[in-house]
Design a protein around this motif. Structure first.
Motif, PDB file in Angstrom:
ATOM      1  N   ASP A 154      42.016  51.319  38.672  1.00  0.00           N
ATOM      2  CA  ASP A 154      42.556  50.535  37.552  1.00  0.00           C
ATOM      3  C   ASP A 154      42.071  49.100  37.700  1.00  0.00           C
ATOM      4  O   ASP A 154      42.650  48.297  38.438  1.00  0.00           O
ATOM      5  CB  ASP A 154      44.082  50.611  37.569  1.00  0.00           C
ATOM      6  CG  ASP A 154      44.725  49.893  36.395  1.00  0.00           C
ATOM      7  OD1 ASP A 154      44.006  49.189  35.657  1.00  0.00           O
ATOM      8  OD2 ASP A 154      45.955  50.022  36.230  1.00  0.00           O
ATOM      9  N   GLU A 155      41.007  48.742  36.973  1.00  0.00           N
ATOM     10  CA  GLU A 155      40.411  47.417  37.123  1.00  0.00           C
ATOM     11  C   GLU A 155      41.364  46.317  36.651  1.00  0.00           C
ATOM     12  O   GLU A 155      41.595  45.328  37.365  1.00  0.00           O
ATOM     13  CB  GLU A 155      39.098  47.339  36.351  1.00  0.00           C
ATOM     14  CG  GLU A 155      38.365  46.026  36.538  1.00  0.00           C
ATOM     15  CD  GLU A 155      36.969  46.037  35.937  1.00  0.00           C
ATOM     16  OE1 GLU A 155      36.212  45.087  36.206  1.00  0.00           O
ATOM     17  OE2 GLU A 155      36.635  47.010  35.208  1.00  0.00           O
ATOM     18  N   SER A 156      41.921  46.477  35.465  1.00  0.00           N
ATOM     19  CA  SER A 156      42.782  45.419  34.934  1.00  0.00           C
ATOM     20  C   SER A 156      44.098  45.327  35.701  1.00  0.00           C
ATOM     21  O   SER A 156      44.593  44.227  35.990  1.00  0.00           O
ATOM     22  CB  SER A 156      43.054  45.656  33.445  1.00  0.00           C
ATOM     23  OG  SER A 156      43.712  46.903  33.246  1.00  0.00           O
ATOM     24  N   GLY A 157      44.682  46.463  36.044  1.00  0.00           N
ATOM     25  CA  GLY A 157      45.932  46.457  36.790  1.00  0.00           C
ATOM     26  C   GLY A 157      45.776  45.838  38.166  1.00  0.00           C
ATOM     27  O   GLY A 157      46.648  45.088  38.634  1.00  0.00           O
ATOM     28  N   ALA A 172      43.423  43.641  39.023  1.00  0.00           N
ATOM     29  CA  ALA A 172      43.188  42.208  38.829  1.00  0.00           C
ATOM     30  C   ALA A 172      44.501  41.472  38.599  1.00  0.00           C
ATOM     31  O   ALA A 172      44.729  40.377  39.155  1.00  0.00           O
ATOM     32  CB  ALA A 172      42.242  41.999  37.649  1.00  0.00           C
ATOM     33  N   ALA A 173      45.385  42.050  37.803  1.00  0.00           N
ATOM     34  CA  ALA A 173      46.676  41.407  37.535  1.00  0.00           C
ATOM     35  C   ALA A 173      47.518  41.326  38.801  1.00  0.00           C
ATOM     36  O   ALA A 173      48.188  40.310  39.052  1.00  0.00           O
ATOM     37  CB  ALA A 173      47.419  42.181  36.444  1.00  0.00           C
ATOM     38  N   ASP A 204      46.029  38.553  40.960  1.00  0.00           N
ATOM     39  CA  ASP A 204      46.245  37.225  40.384  1.00  0.00           C
ATOM     40  C   ASP A 204      47.684  36.752  40.559  1.00  0.00           C
ATOM     41  O   ASP A 204      47.938  35.540  40.684  1.00  0.00           O
ATOM     42  CB  ASP A 204      45.885  37.233  38.899  1.00  0.00           C
ATOM     43  CG  ASP A 204      44.386  37.391  38.667  1.00  0.00           C
ATOM     44  OD1 ASP A 204      43.615  37.170  39.623  1.00  0.00           O
ATOM     45  OD2 ASP A 204      43.996  37.749  37.532  1.00  0.00           O
ATOM     46  N   ARG A 256      41.084  45.342  46.075  1.00  0.00           N
ATOM     47  CA  ARG A 256      39.872  45.347  45.245  1.00  0.00           C
ATOM     48  C   ARG A 256      38.674  45.205  46.171  1.00  0.00           C
ATOM     49  O   ARG A 256      38.640  44.338  47.041  1.00  0.00           O
ATOM     50  CB  ARG A 256      39.915  44.206  44.236  1.00  0.00           C
ATOM     51  CG  ARG A 256      38.698  44.161  43.299  1.00  0.00           C
ATOM     52  CD  ARG A 256      38.971  43.269  42.096  1.00  0.00           C
ATOM     53  NE  ARG A 256      39.312  41.906  42.472  1.00  0.00           N
ATOM     54  CZ  ARG A 256      39.866  41.012  41.641  1.00  0.00           C
ATOM     55  NH1 ARG A 256      40.135  41.357  40.383  1.00  0.00           N
ATOM     56  NH2 ARG A 256      40.143  39.782  42.054  1.00  0.00           N
ATOM     57  N   ASN A 261      47.857  49.580  43.304  1.00  0.00           N
ATOM     58  CA  ASN A 261      46.678  49.214  42.526  1.00  0.00           C
ATOM     59  C   ASN A 261      45.453  49.185  43.436  1.00  0.00           C
ATOM     60  O   ASN A 261      45.449  48.484  44.454  1.00  0.00           O
ATOM     61  CB  ASN A 261      46.853  47.830  41.886  1.00  0.00           C
ATOM     62  CG  ASN A 261      48.025  47.778  40.919  1.00  0.00           C
ATOM     63  OD1 ASN A 261      47.949  48.273  39.807  1.00  0.00           O
ATOM     64  ND2 ASN A 261      49.134  47.179  41.363  1.00  0.00           N
TER      65      ASN A 261
END
Length: 815
Positions: free
Chosen positions: A184-187, A189-190, A193, A330, A365
């Motif tokens: 899950d790239e967006s998850g 990243a969130a 962050d 990541r 994630n």
């Protein structure tokens, strides 16, 4: 067999119980090996044998402008000189197009049997000589004149993707084979962050050169009378090689090719693949009128042109809170695939690496991006562990780095993030749990904390502070490193392989055939191929237990495509869980037929026949019985058979696993570093592994010992080194540091047992476990020892020079 009967065969009647399975029987194959009676490829002598030698490129990147073979053809004993243009075969196949490395995108570049226009690594073959003796063939190579146009080279995967780097293939801009993403790239990243703590680190998992005792070799023999080819090969996968050589390389019908693997002296993955020399000896034998042609590589050739392993550059980011809870991981990895692609090269840094990056932890994630890269180096493919050691190294270094950042004990951070026992079946967030066309792989079982606790107790972890203080009085820096790992084995269910569209290069189902002679003696023929693992012993134990006969009554045959059922071979720690299950299934078919024939002999209903080992008796009338030997004799004669029954006990079974298996464990390494010289000594090594039920515990221990030694070797000594021109500087055993037995302590092994629920043996696989866990354990131990100096990371191998230099710089000196 009905579906109901088959289910019975694979469950209730096949649970591991008292009997040969689970016993540490001595290996049946060892007497011939330790007395020099093994039959390895170079031991084979055929009438009229000729010998082949290969001229290899001295350049890592060059165009071939011309080749003059006239001088070589005039040399004594020379039968033929071959160049690439002479051979009408296709380039070698790439059978695992993972990550988008497909011919559709036209970015696949695989070796030819001999290079024709250019070379992409030092050691690529460009010409060959067939002569009466090996010496004459080698001498004639010196007379071949090649005009070269040298080209710029690049050996670093990350640098190869940058603008201005030398370009290897026109169809792969910036030398990129693929860019593959999973998770899950967006998850992720969130999560990173918003995290309270984020730790970042660049890691290098250095290139390794496999070193089996026996180098590779082939013998090709073309029979003009039958228009058939026989190839003896030192291979883990003879059935696959027959398919690849016939259908993809030569165009020769598969039934016209016979592949035989004699005794194989170790492999570690290197002998899985389709190599150019296999097709070359086929072509050469026909060229010289059907004389057998033998080629055996030198160790230097092996270092140059048999596959290498690992070679990743990774950037990790691990995020979480100060209470030790990990929120996300990541990873961006540059995977060096060499100058051309090997048979399953793209599958290693994708399916077997990126999809298992969550490890044994409940990371919510995970995201991974892998860039596969061409460089002017030997091709990279599966080497013991194949992607999983690389993944474990990333995850376990990340856990230690995060623990250091928040001031938490490394054991505690692992404990807090383990998947709990009630999590299973568990959908891995790094890709294996993602359903594709309704098919997915899931982690079926696990109980990780007991393995950690047992390993810590064995190591005396609670008293480690005093142990470190004592070491300091001797001028030593003592460090302890943990590695809690999980690996995926028995890859993979055929439906899943087909659904994810990653080709058929991954192993799938497996086969076994059982024949019982009239005298009751048993021949088991398997589709897998041993290279030192003890298959002849363990498979005998399985069949002996299933049919109730002495182990000595079972002979195991393998490795000849003419006599064995098609099988995918031995790699990926799949033989016991998949191949062993095929043997159980075949034994179940034999037992069921014997039961029905016993009923006929005893004039009873088949439903009334009870089976106790090799005895078949009538329920309620124990005196009415027949032995398996009596049954096999009678049914083999066939004088009296029930209506519709065929004579003889001869059954073949194919087993396709419903899921992968998941070995796990915790390893602890304890090292001492000399404060003045930087020399690292591994003083203790503790391993607690859960490989499910064991067929032969002694063989399991041997597999763990070997794997641990190889993983320690990577951490402390081994590394393939190229200069900027693509010359292999570590091209001999004088330059490539292999571990010696005297450098290693006695390994302290223990276990937990969580049987796999997906196969009747409850076995998981053990051939790669030691290599998967040990590198990270030793790396973490070295960094722990150096941490009082403020050192938080070093790249492997931890040679005395590397460690001394880091210590000197940390102390304010110059290195």
């Amino acid at each position: 067999m009905t579906a109901e009967t088959e289910a019975d065969v694979l469950t209730a009647e096949t649970q591991v119980s008292a009997g040969p399975v689970g016993q540490s029987l001595k290996r049946r194959e060892d007497p011939r090996f330790i007395t020099g009676e093994g039959n390895y490829l170079d031991d084979i002598k055929l009438a009229g044998m000729s010998h082949l030698a290969i001229l290899r490129s001295p350049y890592a990147h060059a165009r071939i402008t011309s080749i003059d073979t006239s001088g070589a053809k005039a040399m004594p004993g020379v039968l033929a000189v071959i160049v690439g243009a002479d051979i009408p075969y296709n380039p070698l196949p790439m059978a695992w197009p993972a990550g988008g490395s497909s011919g559709v995108q036209n970015n696949v570049n695989t070796p030819r049997v001999l290079a024709t226009d250019d070379v992409k690594w030092t050691g690529e073959g460009v010409a060959a000589v067939v002569a009466e003796t090996p010496e004459q063939a080698a001498d004639a190579l010196e007379a071949i004149q090649v005009d070269w146009e040298p080209l710029p080279a690049v050996v670093d995967a990350e640098k190869a993707t940058k603008e201005g780097a030398p370009q290897l293939h026109e169809n792969a801009p910036n030398n990129v084979v693929f860019v593959w993403k999973v998770g899950d790239e967006s998850g992720t990243a969130a999560a990173i962050d918003s995290a309270e703590v984020v730790v970042r680190q660049r890691l290098v998992n250095q290139r390794l050169i496999p070193n089996p005792l026996e180098v590779r070799g082939d013998i090709g023999w073309y029979n003009p009378g039958t228009d058939e080819y026989t190839i003896w090969m030192s291979s883990q996968t003879p059935h696959i090689q027959r398919l690849l050589l016939g259908a993809f390389v030569t165009g020769i019908p598969e039934h016209k090719i016979r592949c035989i693997s004699p005794d194989v002296g170790g492999a570690f993955g290197t002998k899985i693949f389709c190599y150019a020399d296999m097709a070359l000896v086929m072509f050469a034998s026909k060229l010289v009128g059907g004389r057998p042609v033998k080629w055996v590589e030198t160790r230097r050739e092996s270092y140059q042109s048999t596959i290498h392993g690992r070679d990743h550059i990774s950037y990790l980011e691990i995020a979480g809170s100060r209470d030790g809870t990990i929120a996300g991981l990541r990873v961006k990895t540059y995977a060096n695939l060499g100058g051309r692609l090997s048979t399953i090269g793209p599958g290693i840094p994708t399916t077997l690496y990126g999809r298992v990056l969550a490890g044994c932890y409940k990371f919510p994630n995970v995201f991974c991006e892998v860039t596969g890269v061409y460089t002017n180096t030997t091709f990279v493919d599966a080497y013991r562990g194949a992607g999983r050691p690389e993944a474990t190294y990333v995850v376990e270094r990340a856990m230690d780095l995060f623990a250091d950042e928040i001031g938490m004990d490394p054991a505690e951070i692992r404990r807090r993030n383990f998947l709990p026992p009630d999590s299973f079946p568990y959908d891995n967030p790094s890709g294996l749990g993602t359903a594709v066309n309704g098919e997915k792989i899931y982690i079926d079982s696990g109980n990780y904390e007991p393995a950690l606790d047992k390993a810590l107790a064995m190591a005396g972890y609670a008293d480690m502070a005093s142990t470190k203080a004592e070491a300091r009085t001797r001028g030593k820096l003592l460090g302890v490193g943990l590695s809690s790992y999980i690996e995926v084995c028995g890859v993979a269910p055929s439906k899943w392989i087909g659904a994810v569209g990653e080709g058929w290069g991954a192993a799938m189902w497996e086969s076994a055939n059982i024949r019982i002679h009239l005298t009751g003696k048993i021949i088991l023929t398997i589709g897998t191929q041993p290279q030192g693992q003890g298959h002849e012993t363990t498979f005998s134990q399985i069949v002996a237990q299933e049919l109730g006969v002495p182990v000595e009554d079972v002979i195991v045959q393998h490795s000849d495509t003419k006599g064995a059922p098609f099988g995918y071979g031995s790699y990926g720690s799949r033989t016991a869980s998949v191949g062993g299950s095929a043997a159980i299934k075949a034994a179940g078919k034999v037992r069921e037929k014997a039961r029905r024939y016993a009923a006929h002999m005893l004039e009873a209903s088949p439903d009334d026949i009870e089976v106790d080992g090799a005895t078949y008796s009538v329920r309620g009338s124990p005196d009415k019985k027949k032995t398996l030997q009596e049954i096999s004799f009678a049914i083999g004669l066939g004088f009296s058979l029930p209506e519709g029954m065929e004579p003889y006990l001869d059954e073949t079974a194919y087993y396709d696993t419903p899921n992968c298996t998941w070995p796990f464990g915790t390893h602890v390494a304890i090292v001492e570093i000399d404060d003045e010289t930087g020399v690292v000594d591994l003083v203790r090594y503790i391993a607690v592994d859960d490989v499910g039920n064991k067929i032969n515990p002694m063989i399991v221990d041997g597999q763990l010992h070997g794997g641990i030694a190889q993983g320690v070797g990577q951490a402390l000594w081994e590394g393939a080194v190229y200069d900027d021109n693509g010359q292999l500087l570590s091209g001999t055993m004088m330059d490539y540091a292999l571990p010696r037995a005297s450098w290693l302590p006695m390994f302290e092994l223990d276990e937990t047992v969580t049987p796999s629920p997906v196969n009747p043996l409850g076995a998981k696989g053990v051939g790669e476990a030691g290599a998967i866990a040990s590198t990270a354990a030793v790396a973490n131990a070295v960094i722990d020892a150096l941490s009082p100096l403020g050192i938080r990371h070093l790249d492997m191998p931890y040679t005395a020079q590397t460690v001394w230099r880091a210590m000197s710089q940390a102390k304010g000196g110059q290195a």
